[in-house]
Scaffold this active site. Structure first.
Site, mmCIF file in Angstrom:
data_model
loop_
_atom_site.group_PDB
_atom_site.id
_atom_site.type_symbol
_atom_site.label_atom_id
_atom_site.label_comp_id
_atom_site.label_asym_id
_atom_site.label_seq_id
_atom_site.Cartn_x
_atom_site.Cartn_y
_atom_site.Cartn_z
ATOM 1 N N HIS A 41 -20.153 7.994 -30.750
ATOM 2 C CA HIS A 41 -20.401 9.403 -30.077
ATOM 3 C C HIS A 41 -19.832 10.599 -31.016
ATOM 4 C CE1 HIS A 41 -21.978 13.212 -27.820
ATOM 5 N NE2 HIS A 41 -22.851 12.706 -27.787
ATOM 6 N N TYR A 73 -25.672 21.291 -22.541
ATOM 7 C CA TYR A 73 -24.689 21.721 -21.661
ATOM 8 C C TYR A 73 -24.297 22.880 -20.182
ATOM 9 C CZ TYR A 73 -23.360 20.429 -26.345
ATOM 10 O OH TYR A 73 -23.264 20.145 -27.964
ATOM 11 N N SER A 112 -13.714 10.302 -28.794
ATOM 12 C CA SER A 112 -15.126 8.106 -30.288
ATOM 13 C C SER A 112 -14.844 9.141 -32.105
ATOM 14 C CB SER A 112 -15.844 8.235 -29.501
ATOM 15 O OG SER A 112 -17.219 9.201 -29.110
ATOM 16 N N ASP A 143 -26.385 15.129 -21.292
ATOM 17 C CA ASP A 143 -27.303 16.099 -20.742
ATOM 18 C C ASP A 143 -26.654 17.413 -21.305
ATOM 19 O OD1 ASP A 143 -26.519 16.449 -17.462
ATOM 20 O OD2 ASP A 143 -25.064 17.258 -17.770
ATOM 21 N N PHE A 194 -27.512 18.948 -28.102
ATOM 22 C CA PHE A 194 -26.651 19.093 -28.995
ATOM 23 C C PHE A 194 -26.816 20.685 -29.778
ATOM 24 C CE2 PHE A 194 -26.750 14.600 -29.697
ATOM 25 C CZ PHE A 194 -24.996 14.310 -29.317
#
Length: 332
Positions: free
Chosen positions: A296, A175, A301, A173, A186
């Site tokens: 991720h 930002y 994580s 998705d 990213f």
């Protein structure tokens, strides 16, 4: 003795009437009475309207060529059947049909869509789901702020040609903060500081790629220009509302992008980080392409397997094996 003048007067009256009628007739002939002077455009519009009306009400008649004896071909007995088209002719008809459909579909491409990508993906633009999706996004922009801005939604198609893609990194998705999203997953626009997930990617790069140092910004355009496709599954989002454009049609469109790459290119490296990206890439043909999976890089994580995965150096090794130029990860 008085002369009788009756007939003379009658003759004069008759002569005058004839003269008046004649004058009026001649005058009318050279000066026809018109209610309004018509312009050329009005005359053309009326003619066009009448022509269109006639075309609607009059059945079309095909002109049939005469045979060698001069007889109308319509009088000839109907043929029982026409010879079937050869396989080559059928293929040509199909190619022409597809080309015409693609030209028509390309006219419906959204603004900012790269030409090479448009050529291969244009058929998606005329599908009902995509039209509905575009209408939804347009309505969302009327109601409030949507990221990224319209001219940056398809930045990923502007960085390199579709057949020059070598690496695919899948995000989820965009930002949803101001001046962040610009059409590359990213990645953020300068001078916005890199988000936490991107910071963790930089940390992994520093230990994996010799000579890599933090670039001081979060703009990954330097990778995209080398053939790294930075593709989010969903391409727009409502400001400050994560996943607000989920399940509106973007997923179907980006699935079509991944499917095209999977079927038409060879030796791609897919970097699938997290369960979401791995589900989206589950249909990738691993006999034709390379798939690297890890958790991720988010702070939640990253310590469960992203740090130390060495995906960036492994990607370059795989590209070399396929005879492709490796990515300069330091070029940011």
């Amino acid at each position: 003795m008085k002369l009788y003048k009756g007939p003379v007067n009658a003759l004069k009256i008759k002569t005058s009437v004839v003269k008046m009628i004649g004058q009026k007739t001649i005058h009318s002939f050279f000066n026809p009475v018109s209610k309004k002077k018509r312009t050329l455009s009005e005359t053309w519009e009326d003619t066009a309207s009448q022509t269109a009306a006639a075309a609607e009400t009059t059945p079309s008649k095909k002109i049939r060529p005469a045979d060698k004896d001069g007889k109308d071909a319509a009088a000839a007995p109907p043929q029982v059947g026409s010879p079937p088209l050869s396989p080559e002719q059928l293929q040509r008809v199909q190619r022409n049909k597809e080309a015409a459909l693609q030209r028509l579909a390309a006219r419906s491409a959204p603004p900012g869509f790269g030409d090479s990508w448009k050529q291969e993906l244009s058929l998606e633009f005329v599908k009902p789901y995509f039209r509905k999706l575009m209408a939804f996004v347009a309505e969302e922009r009327k109601r409030g702020t949507v990221y990224p801005p319209p001219h940056q939604v398809f930045t990923w198609t502007q960085m390199c040609a579709i057949r020059d893609v070598k690496v695919v990194i899948l995000g989820q998705d965009p930002y949803h903060g101001p001046n962040q999203a610009h059409g590359l997953c990213f990645s953020v626009q300068r001078p916005v500081p890199p988000p936490p997930s991107l910071e963790n990617m930089y940390k992994e790069l520093a230990t994996d790629i010799e000579g890599f140092t933090h670039p001081g910004h979060g703009d990954l355009s330097g990778w995209a220009e080398q053939g790294v496709l930075l593709l989010n599954a969903v391409l727009t989002v409502r400001a400050h509302n994560a996943n607000s454009h989920k399940d509106r049609g973007w997923e179907e469109f980006t699935d079509a992008v991944v499917s095209w790459l999977n079927k038409n290119l060879d030796g791609l490296v897919f970097m699938l980080w997290g369960a979401y990206a791995q589900r989206k890439g589950c249909s990738i043909d691993q006999k034709r392409h390379h798939v690297l999976q890890a958790v991720h890089p988010s702070p939640l994580s990253v310590h469960k397997g992203f740090f130390g995965c060495r995906h960036f150096s492994k990607t370059n090794e795989l590209l070399k094996e396929s005879g492709k130029k490796p990515i300069d990860w330091t070029s940011l």
